[in-house]
Design a protein around this motif. Structure first.
Motif, PDB file in Angstrom:
ATOM      1  N   ALA A 368       0.760  -1.197  -0.029  1.00 40.90           N
ATOM      2  CA  ALA A 368       0.027   0.068  -0.232  1.00 40.90           C
ATOM      3  C   ALA A 368       0.785   1.251  -0.167  1.00 40.90           C
ATOM      4  N   ALA A 369       0.367   2.339  -0.309  1.00 38.30           N
ATOM      5  CA  ALA A 369       1.147   3.522  -0.404  1.00 38.30           C
ATOM      6  C   ALA A 369       0.026   4.775  -0.292  1.00 38.30           C
ATOM      7  N   GLU A 370       0.353   5.871   0.128  1.00 33.54           N
ATOM      8  CA  GLU A 370      -0.491   6.923   0.217  1.00 33.54           C
ATOM      9  C   GLU A 370       0.386   8.468   0.288  1.00 33.54           C
ATOM     10  N   TRP A 371      -0.129   9.338  -0.293  1.00 33.35           N
ATOM     11  CA  TRP A 371       0.532  10.765  -0.460  1.00 33.35           C
ATOM     12  C   TRP A 371      -0.481  11.981  -0.042  1.00 33.35           C
ATOM     13  N   HIS A 372       0.452  12.821   0.656  1.00 30.20           N
ATOM     14  CA  HIS A 372      -0.228  13.921   0.980  1.00 30.20           C
ATOM     15  C   HIS A 372       0.473  15.292   0.288  1.00 30.20           C
ATOM     16  N   GLN A 373      -0.141  16.175  -0.125  1.00 33.38           N
ATOM     17  CA  GLN A 373       0.500  17.218  -0.824  1.00 33.38           C
ATOM     18  C   GLN A 373       0.591  18.399  -0.119  1.00 33.38           C
ATOM     19  N   ASN A 374       1.708  18.988  -0.197  1.00 33.23           N
ATOM     20  CA  ASN A 374       2.132  20.415   0.631  1.00 33.23           C
ATOM     21  C   ASN A 374       1.600  20.457   2.009  1.00 33.23           C
ATOM     22  N   VAL A 375       2.291  19.358   2.892  1.00 31.51           N
ATOM     23  CA  VAL A 375       1.742  19.635   4.411  1.00 31.51           C
ATOM     24  C   VAL A 375       2.515  20.646   4.836  1.00 31.51           C
ATOM     25  N   ASN A 376       1.698  21.486   5.833  1.00 34.28           N
ATOM     26  CA  ASN A 376       1.999  22.715   6.190  1.00 34.28           C
ATOM     27  C   ASN A 376       2.518  22.140   7.525  1.00 34.28           C
ATOM     28  N   ARG A 377       3.853  22.598   7.971  1.00 38.37           N
ATOM     29  CA  ARG A 377       4.701  22.245   9.329  1.00 38.37           C
ATOM     30  C   ARG A 377       5.315  23.290   9.787  1.00 38.37           C
ATOM     31  N   GLN A 378       4.584  24.643   9.281  1.00 39.87           N
ATOM     32  CA  GLN A 378       5.378  25.882   9.843  1.00 39.87           C
ATOM     33  C   GLN A 378       5.307  26.093  11.536  1.00 39.87           C
ATOM     34  N   SER A 379       4.304  25.529  12.164  1.00 43.69           N
ATOM     35  CA  SER A 379       4.643  25.432  13.707  1.00 43.69           C
ATOM     36  C   SER A 379       5.851  24.893  14.204  1.00 43.69           C
ATOM     37  N   ASP A 380       6.372  23.931  13.651  1.00 44.86           N
ATOM     38  CA  ASP A 380       7.673  23.329  13.928  1.00 44.86           C
ATOM     39  C   ASP A 380       8.883  24.364  13.866  1.00 44.86           C
ATOM     40  N   VAL A 381       9.043  25.323  12.841  1.00 42.58           N
ATOM     41  CA  VAL A 381      10.008  26.428  12.796  1.00 42.58           C
ATOM     42  C   VAL A 381       9.776  27.315  13.809  1.00 42.58           C
ATOM     43  N   ALA A 382       8.362  27.906  14.220  1.00 43.19           N
ATOM     44  CA  ALA A 382       8.188  28.545  15.035  1.00 43.19           C
ATOM     45  C   ALA A 382       8.464  28.032  16.422  1.00 43.19           C
ATOM     46  N   ALA A 383       8.303  26.905  16.699  1.00 44.61           N
ATOM     47  CA  ALA A 383       8.602  26.247  18.044  1.00 44.61           C
ATOM     48  C   ALA A 383      10.027  26.186  18.279  1.00 44.61           C
ATOM     49  N   ILE A 384      11.034  25.804  17.474  1.00 46.87           N
ATOM     50  CA  ILE A 384      12.263  25.767  17.490  1.00 46.87           C
ATOM     51  C   ILE A 384      12.876  27.076  17.832  1.00 46.87           C
ATOM     52  N   TYR A 385      12.287  28.226  17.286  1.00 42.03           N
ATOM     53  CA  TYR A 385      12.890  29.332  17.592  1.00 42.03           C
ATOM     54  C   TYR A 385      12.480  29.905  18.992  1.00 42.03           C
ATOM     55  N   GLY A 386      11.345  29.222  19.698  1.00 42.01           N
ATOM     56  CA  GLY A 386      11.232  29.665  20.932  1.00 42.01           C
ATOM     57  C   GLY A 386       9.882  30.524  20.786  1.00 42.01           C
ATOM     58  N   LEU A 387       9.436  30.849  19.698  1.00 40.86           N
ATOM     59  CA  LEU A 387       8.467  31.788  19.489  1.00 40.86           C
ATOM     60  C   LEU A 387       6.947  31.454  20.245  1.00 40.86           C
ATOM     61  N   ALA A 388       6.619  30.125  20.364  1.00 34.51           N
ATOM     62  CA  ALA A 388       5.638  29.534  20.948  1.00 34.51           C
ATOM     63  C   ALA A 388       5.422  29.278  22.287  1.00 34.51           C
ATOM     64  N   ASN A 389       6.891  29.687  22.844  1.00 35.51           N
ATOM     65  CA  ASN A 389       6.644  29.489  24.163  1.00 35.51           C
ATOM     66  C   ASN A 389       7.263  30.701  25.148  1.00 35.51           C
ATOM     67  N   ASN A 390       7.364  31.866  24.512  1.00 35.21           N
ATOM     68  CA  ASN A 390       7.806  33.121  24.990  1.00 35.21           C
ATOM     69  C   ASN A 390       6.615  34.031  25.655  1.00 35.21           C
ATOM     70  N   GLY A 391       5.486  33.396  25.700  1.00 34.96           N
ATOM     71  CA  GLY A 391       4.563  34.332  26.339  1.00 34.96           C
ATOM     72  C   GLY A 391       3.903  35.269  25.384  1.00 34.96           C
ATOM     73  N   VAL A 392       4.200  35.430  24.206  1.00 40.80           N
ATOM     74  CA  VAL A 392       3.658  36.446  23.271  1.00 40.80           C
ATOM     75  C   VAL A 392       2.786  35.500  22.371  1.00 40.80           C
ATOM     76  N   PHE A 393       1.496  35.637  22.501  1.00 42.12           N
ATOM     77  CA  PHE A 393       0.266  35.213  21.425  1.00 42.12           C
ATOM     78  C   PHE A 393      -0.511  35.882  20.729  1.00 42.12           C
ATOM     79  N   SER A 394       0.069  36.409  19.458  1.00 37.71           N
ATOM     80  CA  SER A 394      -0.539  37.502  18.758  1.00 37.71           C
ATOM     81  C   SER A 394      -1.741  37.196  17.875  1.00 37.71           C
ATOM     82  N   ASN A 395      -1.957  35.930  17.837  1.00 35.33           N
ATOM     83  CA  ASN A 395      -3.001  35.449  16.771  1.00 35.33           C
ATOM     84  C   ASN A 395      -2.533  35.722  15.370  1.00 35.33           C
TER      85      ASN A 395
END
Length: 602
Positions: A368-395
């Motif tokens: 079996a095989a399966e494919w997902h197109q253009n999976v958005n993981r931008q929150s991973d990059v925000a997380a590694i730079y500490g932006l999601a944990n520094n207390g600033v949530f700006s929507n």
């Protein structure tokens, strides 16, 4: 006197003899009329029989004193001689029943079909009810042996130790419970039947509502009509079936028989098809707005193929798809404390899935095989730079908005690196697997799967690519008696290419000092076993045990894929949920549990 009577008789006979040639041409008309009368009698007899059958059904619910008077035929009698003449002609086909409650095969509307307690006839078809009710009592721990603080604390020390109870916690769980109906209707002068299925999931022990915890939010409502596998389509034994609706993918269905722990705390989807070790199983799931083909079995081979359009106006798939209630892949945009506040945690566009299997007696092989197109993981990059944990949530709803509002503490070079990486972290993801299953004459079934998961990240993002890894599954089931069996299973997740390090696993930094990431040791093992006893064809009691052994930076759970209550890595820190909740996950624990429950399938 006798002479006069004899003379009159002779005269009458002579007149009749002379008249016969003149009236012979009318014999056909007489016979045709008598034949029409015969047909009418047959039709009335059929209608009387149908009426009598319906009245007899009603009669069973009436007092025995009720008298049913059948209508008598008004047609004149037909002599045996005329019947003999009509019998020499071409017979007329029997008339079809005209009563709307009776179909062409003589079945009444919703008449019970023998052999299946929940199958009933419909005009030109059938409808069948089915379902599964599964409830268990669980006791699980997030920290077997107390290993809850093997890694550095969260940046800033907001939670140096896990908040709340990481120890044993009892619970009552509803597991993959559902009700449904499926059926078909024959179509005149068409080689396919119309087929349909309507299926709804529900909770036995919990009140229906939006799915929410302090780490996940979802707008899906379990118990709403019809939230599970539901479709319409056309099917034929010779040509297969084409269906449209929502369903578990061919990739998911292809190895369902390898999972004797389905819906239990040791469900194989804790690791198999689960790219990041979260509660969501990306490659063993149900896809909305799909169209698929199911082939007939030819020489032991059978195959299926599915396509699901993304229905997303955003080129990076960070919008909720048109007609959808959640981001594709699960969760709403504010779930899990992620930035940007969009569908940036695994949402994808188009999807395609396929399998092919071969069955020969006790042997089953599948790919079996399966494919997902253009999976958005931008929150991973925000997380590694500490932006999601520094207390600033700006929507913030884009990478640039995150950088402008939450990146004040970054240097210009770090901010530029973040923007570049964030915009690049949209890539295809795909998976393939092969499996083999065999049942021996000793009533022993053995199965194994090898799976390979991939994400097409650019080279500079491979250090956070936890979505690309291999995995294996091995199980054995032994039937002890016709009503008793035991199963054992082992799933292994190999270390992934990288790790985002957004949890307490962050211990190293990038060359520019702006991004923390983890050492690549996120492998894991899950061991499970169960015992099942059948009280009958439908009711089963089971007891299961399971444990997940996470590597120092891994966070695989227990119960992913079907168990009603999952046991994961999150602490009780800020249980408000959503973006402001900023849930904390503690990697590397050993999770364990025991569960006992009953399952009623029909």
């Amino acid at each position: 006197m006798r002479k006069r009577v004899l003379g009159a008789t002779l005269v009458a006979a002579g007149l009749a003899f002379q008249a016969m040639p003149a009236s012979a041409d009318k014999l056909d008309d007489v016979l045709s009329r008598l034949e029409a009368i015969e047909k009418n009698n047959a039709k009335l007899a059929n209608e009387n029989a149908a009426l009598k059958a319906r009245l007899n059904k009603v009669e069973t619910s009436k007092p025995k004193s009720t008298v049913v008077i059948e209508p008598a035929s008004t047609a004149p009698p037909v002599s045996p001689a005329v019947r003999a003449v009509i019998a020499t002609r071409t017979p007329t086909p029997p008339q079809s029943l005209s009563a709307p409650e009776i179909d062409a095969n003589g079945h009444g509307f919703l008449e019970h079909k023998k052999g299946n307690p929940l199958t009933f006839y419909t005009p030109g078809g059938e409808i069948t009810g089915y379902g599964n009710i599964d409830v268990s009592i669980d006791d699980t721990t997030k920290a077997l042996g107390g290993n809850v603080n093997n890694n550095p604390a969260f940046t800033g020390g907001s939670e140096p130790f896990p908040t709340g109870n990481f120890g044993w916690l009892p619970a009552i769980s509803s597991n993959s419970s559902y009700l449904g109906v499926r059926g078909f209707q024959q179509l005149p002068n068409f080689p396919f039947n119309f087929v349909y299925q309507l299926e709804v999931g529900f909770d036995v022990s919990a009140t229906p509502g939006l799915k929410q915890s302090n780490s996940n939010l979802s707008n899906q409502v379990n118990g709403s009509l019809f939230n599970r596998n539901t479709y319409v389509g056309f099917a034929s034994p010779e040509f297969g079936a084409v269906k449209i609706g929502k369903t578990n993918t061919p990739y998911s269905n292809s190895t369902g028989g390898f999972n004797p722990f389905a819906g239990q705390i040791g469900d194989y989807r804790v690791i198999m098809g689960n790219t990041g070790g979260d509660n969501r199983v990306e490659f063993d799931t149900r896809l909305d707005h799909s169209i698929w083909y199911e082939s007939p079995t030819i020489g032991g081979f059978q195959w299926n193929a599915l396509f699901s359009p993304g229905q997303n106006r955003s080129v990076i798939n960070d919008n909720i798809p048109a007609g959808g209630s959640d981001c594709t892949g699960g969760n709403d945009p504010t779930s899990g404390g992620d930035l940007p506040v969009t569908c940036s945690d695994g949402s994808f566009g188009n999807a395609a899935s396929a399998n092919i299997s071969y069955t020969n007696g006790p042997l089953y092989l599948v790919a079996a095989a399966e494919w997902h197109q253009n999976v958005n993981r931008q929150s991973d990059v925000a997380a590694i730079y500490g932006l999601a944990n520094n207390g600033v949530f700006s929507n913030a709803s884009s990478c640039s908005q995150v950088a402008s509002t939450a990146g004040a503490g970054l240097t210009p070079q770090q901010n530029a690196n973040f923007l570049r990486l964030c915009n690049e972290d949209v890539a295809d993801e795909w998976a393939w697997k092969v499996g083999a299953l065999y049942t021996f004459s000793t009533k022993t079934t053995v199965g194994a799967i090898f799976e390979s998961l991939h994400r097409n990240d650019p080279a500079e993002l491979q250090f956070i690519n936890e979505r690309q890894r291999n995995g294996t599954w091995l199980f054995v089931t032994q039937e002890l008696t016709p009503n008793d069996s035991m199963s054992f299973g082992w799933a292994h997740a190999f270390a992934a290419n990288g790790d985002p390090g957004q949890h307490n696993s962050a211990s190293l930094t990038t060359a520019d000092g702006g991004a923390a990431f983890a050492a690549n040791d996120n492998s894991a093992d899950m061991l499970t076993a169960n015992y099942k006893h059948k009280f009958g064809a439908n009711l089963t009691w089971y007891t299961a045990v399971a444990a997940t052994f996470n590597g120092p930076t891994a966070h695989y759970d227990l119960g992913a894929g079907g168990h009603g209550i999952t046991t994961d890595c999150h602490s009780a820190f800020d249980a408000t949920g959503g973006l402001a909740g900023n849930p904390h996950c503690w990697t590397g624990p050993i999770l364990a549990g025991v569960s006992t429950g009953i399952q009623w399938r029909f």
